[in-house]
Every structure is written in C-alpha cells, then in structure tokens.
Write a protein that holds these residues in place. Structure first.
Motif, PDB file in Angstrom:
ATOM      1  N   VAL A 212       0.841  -1.206   0.000  1.00 58.99           N
ATOM      2  CA  VAL A 212       0.000   0.000   0.000  1.00 58.99           C
ATOM      3  C   VAL A 212       0.874   1.254   0.000  1.00 58.99           C
ATOM      4  O   VAL A 212       0.647   2.182  -0.783  1.00 58.99           O
ATOM      5  N   ILE A 213       1.879   1.267   0.860  1.00 62.50           N
ATOM      6  CA  ILE A 213       2.781   2.425   0.926  1.00 62.50           C
ATOM      7  C   ILE A 213       3.539   2.586  -0.393  1.00 62.50           C
ATOM      8  O   ILE A 213       3.712   3.711  -0.885  1.00 62.50           O
ATOM      9  N   GLY A 214       3.949   1.474  -0.980  1.00 63.77           N
ATOM     10  CA  GLY A 214       4.645   1.539  -2.265  1.00 63.77           C
ATOM     11  C   GLY A 214       3.765   2.098  -3.373  1.00 63.77           C
ATOM     12  O   GLY A 214       4.213   2.922  -4.178  1.00 63.77           O
ATOM     13  N   LEU A 215       2.508   1.683  -3.421  1.00 64.40           N
ATOM     14  CA  LEU A 215       1.595   2.212  -4.433  1.00 64.40           C
ATOM     15  C   LEU A 215       1.369   3.708  -4.239  1.00 64.40           C
ATOM     16  O   LEU A 215       1.434   4.487  -5.194  1.00 64.40           O
ATOM     17  N   LEU A 216       1.115   4.100  -2.994  1.00 60.99           N
ATOM     18  CA  LEU A 216       0.896   5.516  -2.718  1.00 60.99           C
ATOM     19  C   LEU A 216       2.147   6.342  -3.018  1.00 60.99           C
ATOM     20  O   LEU A 216       2.060   7.421  -3.604  1.00 60.99           O
ATOM     21  N   GLY A 217       3.298   5.836  -2.625  1.00 59.62           N
ATOM     22  CA  GLY A 217       4.550   6.547  -2.881  1.00 59.62           C
ATOM     23  C   GLY A 217       4.825   6.713  -4.370  1.00 59.62           C
ATOM     24  O   GLY A 217       5.210   7.797  -4.824  1.00 59.62           O
ATOM     25  N   CYS A 218       4.619   5.647  -5.143  1.00 64.25           N
ATOM     26  CA  CYS A 218       4.839   5.740  -6.591  1.00 64.25           C
ATOM     27  C   CYS A 218       3.814   6.654  -7.247  1.00 64.25           C
ATOM     28  O   CYS A 218       4.131   7.366  -8.197  1.00 64.25           O
ATOM     29  N   SER A 219       2.578   6.625  -6.759  1.00 65.21           N
ATOM     30  CA  SER A 219       1.546   7.497  -7.331  1.00 65.21           C
ATOM     31  C   SER A 219       1.851   8.962  -7.075  1.00 65.21           C
ATOM     32  O   SER A 219       1.568   9.817  -7.912  1.00 65.21           O
ATOM     33  N   ILE A 220       2.423   9.259  -5.921  1.00 69.01           N
ATOM     34  CA  ILE A 220       2.694  10.654  -5.556  1.00 69.01           C
ATOM     35  C   ILE A 220       4.027  11.135  -6.116  1.00 69.01           C
ATOM     36  O   ILE A 220       4.106  12.221  -6.704  1.00 69.01           O
ATOM     37  N   PHE A 221       5.083  10.339  -5.960  1.00 69.84           N
ATOM     38  CA  PHE A 221       6.421  10.808  -6.282  1.00 69.84           C
ATOM     39  C   PHE A 221       6.922  10.404  -7.670  1.00 69.84           C
ATOM     40  O   PHE A 221       7.849  11.009  -8.188  1.00 69.84           O
ATOM     41  N   LEU A 222       6.358   9.368  -8.274  1.00 70.71           N
ATOM     42  CA  LEU A 222       6.817   8.911  -9.597  1.00 70.71           C
ATOM     43  C   LEU A 222       5.654   8.753 -10.582  1.00 70.71           C
ATOM     44  O   LEU A 222       5.551   7.728 -11.262  1.00 70.71           O
ATOM     45  N   PRO A 223       4.786   9.741 -10.706  1.00 70.90           N
ATOM     46  CA  PRO A 223       3.632   9.552 -11.585  1.00 70.90           C
ATOM     47  C   PRO A 223       4.005   9.409 -13.057  1.00 70.90           C
ATOM     48  O   PRO A 223       3.366   8.657 -13.788  1.00 70.90           O
ATOM     49  N   GLU A 224       5.064  10.089 -13.501  1.00 70.27           N
ATOM     50  CA  GLU A 224       5.434   9.988 -14.905  1.00 70.27           C
ATOM     51  C   GLU A 224       6.042   8.632 -15.245  1.00 70.27           C
ATOM     52  O   GLU A 224       5.966   8.176 -16.383  1.00 70.27           O
TER      53      GLU A 224
ATOM     54  N   PHE B 118       4.940   5.715 -14.264  1.00 62.82           N
ATOM     55  CA  PHE B 118       3.848   4.781 -14.518  1.00 62.82           C
ATOM     56  C   PHE B 118       2.715   5.406 -15.333  1.00 62.82           C
ATOM     57  O   PHE B 118       1.634   4.845 -15.423  1.00 62.82           O
ATOM     58  N   ALA B 119       2.955   6.581 -15.919  1.00 54.57           N
ATOM     59  CA  ALA B 119       1.977   7.295 -16.745  1.00 54.57           C
ATOM     60  C   ALA B 119       0.683   7.537 -15.973  1.00 54.57           C
ATOM     61  O   ALA B 119      -0.413   7.394 -16.507  1.00 54.57           O
ATOM     62  N   ILE B 120       0.799   7.903 -14.701  1.00 55.16           N
ATOM     63  CA  ILE B 120      -0.364   8.218 -13.884  1.00 55.16           C
ATOM     64  C   ILE B 120      -0.689   9.690 -14.099  1.00 55.16           C
ATOM     65  O   ILE B 120       0.140  10.565 -13.867  1.00 55.16           O
ATOM     66  N   THR B 121      -1.895   9.960 -14.569  1.00 56.87           N
ATOM     67  CA  THR B 121      -2.306  11.330 -14.840  1.00 56.87           C
ATOM     68  C   THR B 121      -3.416  11.729 -13.884  1.00 56.87           C
ATOM     69  O   THR B 121      -3.992  10.892 -13.188  1.00 56.87           O
ATOM     70  N   GLY B 122      -3.734  13.011 -13.878  1.00 57.47           N
ATOM     71  CA  GLY B 122      -4.823  13.507 -13.045  1.00 57.47           C
ATOM     72  C   GLY B 122      -6.159  12.944 -13.503  1.00 57.47           C
ATOM     73  O   GLY B 122      -6.340  12.585 -14.671  1.00 57.47           O
ATOM     74  N   MET B 123      -7.092  12.873 -12.581  1.00 56.48           N
ATOM     75  CA  MET B 123      -8.411  12.329 -12.908  1.00 56.48           C
ATOM     76  C   MET B 123      -9.445  13.442 -12.835  1.00 56.48           C
ATOM     77  O   MET B 123      -9.415  14.271 -11.933  1.00 56.48           O
ATOM     78  N   SER B 124     -10.367  13.419 -13.781  1.00 54.08           N
ATOM     79  CA  SER B 124     -11.447  14.398 -13.782  1.00 54.08           C
ATOM     80  C   SER B 124     -12.462  14.039 -12.700  1.00 54.08           C
ATOM     81  O   SER B 124     -12.429  12.948 -12.123  1.00 54.08           O
ATOM     82  N   THR B 125     -13.392  14.944 -12.450  1.00 53.66           N
ATOM     83  CA  THR B 125     -14.427  14.702 -11.442  1.00 53.66           C
ATOM     84  C   THR B 125     -15.281  13.492 -11.817  1.00 53.66           C
ATOM     85  O   THR B 125     -15.603  12.665 -10.960  1.00 53.66           O
ATOM     86  N   GLU B 126     -15.644  13.389 -13.084  1.00 57.71           N
ATOM     87  CA  GLU B 126     -16.436  12.242 -13.538  1.00 57.71           C
ATOM     88  C   GLU B 126     -15.671  10.937 -13.345  1.00 57.71           C
ATOM     89  O   GLU B 126     -16.233   9.924 -12.930  1.00 57.71           O
ATOM     90  N   CYS B 127     -14.391  10.963 -13.638  1.00 58.71           N
ATOM     91  CA  CYS B 127     -13.554   9.771 -13.477  1.00 58.71           C
ATOM     92  C   CYS B 127     -13.458   9.364 -12.008  1.00 58.71           C
ATOM     93  O   CYS B 127     -13.521   8.173 -11.687  1.00 58.71           O
ATOM     94  N   ILE B 128     -13.323  10.339 -11.134  1.00 60.92           N
ATOM     95  CA  ILE B 128     -13.249  10.045  -9.697  1.00 60.92           C
ATOM     96  C   ILE B 128     -14.561   9.448  -9.202  1.00 60.92           C
ATOM     97  O   ILE B 128     -14.570   8.488  -8.429  1.00 60.92           O
ATOM     98  N   MET B 129     -15.696   9.991  -9.680  1.00 61.51           N
ATOM     99  CA  MET B 129     -16.996   9.451  -9.269  1.00 61.51           C
ATOM    100  C   MET B 129     -17.169   8.012  -9.740  1.00 61.51           C
ATOM    101  O   MET B 129     -17.634   7.154  -8.989  1.00 61.51           O
ATOM    102  N   LEU B 130     -16.794   7.736 -10.995  1.00 65.18           N
ATOM    103  CA  LEU B 130     -16.869   6.363 -11.492  1.00 65.18           C
ATOM    104  C   LEU B 130     -15.933   5.440 -10.723  1.00 65.18           C
ATOM    105  O   LEU B 130     -16.272   4.291 -10.419  1.00 65.18           O
ATOM    106  N   PHE B 131     -14.750   5.930 -10.400  1.00 63.69           N
ATOM    107  CA  PHE B 131     -13.787   5.147  -9.636  1.00 63.69           C
ATOM    108  C   PHE B 131     -14.357   4.758  -8.276  1.00 63.69           C
ATOM    109  O   PHE B 131     -14.241   3.607  -7.850  1.00 63.69           O
ATOM    110  N   VAL B 132     -14.994   5.690  -7.599  1.00 63.82           N
ATOM    111  CA  VAL B 132     -15.585   5.410  -6.288  1.00 63.82           C
ATOM    112  C   VAL B 132     -16.708   4.380  -6.416  1.00 63.82           C
ATOM    113  O   VAL B 132     -16.788   3.421  -5.642  1.00 63.82           O
TER     114      VAL B 132
END
Length: 89
Positions: free
Chosen positions: A30-42, A44-58
C-alpha cells in the motif's frame, strides 16, 4: 488505480490469517503504491483524474467488493459440488 484496489482485496484474502510478516507485506505494498503514485507519476503514466472519473472510480471500487465476495463463494460452492460428486462415485 481500480486494478490496484482489486489487487489489494485479493492480497488481503490471500494473507489471511495475518501474521507480522503478512501485515508488513500488505502495508508495504500500500505504501509503495501511494509513494509511486505521488512521487513517480510519470514513470507509470499516472495522470490527473477528472471529477467524472473520480466518481466512477468510487462507484466501481464500492461495487468491486461484493462482486469479488460472491464470485469467491460461487467458485467455492462449485468446487465443493464437483469434489463431492467425485468422492461419491
């Protein structure tokens, strides 16, 4: 991220019963996923999510748990049925 949620649910099921090593592995993942999402987004090609995307994700994250639970129960029931049939013959 949804795939990571499902992966953590499966890892949680596999790690039961928890001991110190399994807890460390689960928390480390869990810590590794959060750390990579925050500090190494490029990386893993992690981009920002729109409001609609966040709602669907939830919504999908909430729906994933019962689907996983009932599929696990169904597969266990089928396995019991098939193994029971084989042992009776």
């Amino acid at each position: 991220m949804l795939l990571a949620i499902v992966g953590f649910m499966i890892l949680y099921k596999i790690c039961q019963p928890f001991n110190a090593v399994r807890i460390a592995v689960w928390i480390g993942c869990v810590i590794g996923l959060l750390g990579c999402s925050i500090f190494l987004p490029e990386l893993f090609a992690i981009t920002g999510m729109s409001t609609e995307c966040i709602m669907l994700f939830v919504v999908f994250s909430i729906a994933t748990e019962p689907v996983l639970r009932y599929l696990t129960l169904m597969v266990s029931g089928i396995r019991t049925f098939i193994c029971g049939e084989r042992s009776e013959q």
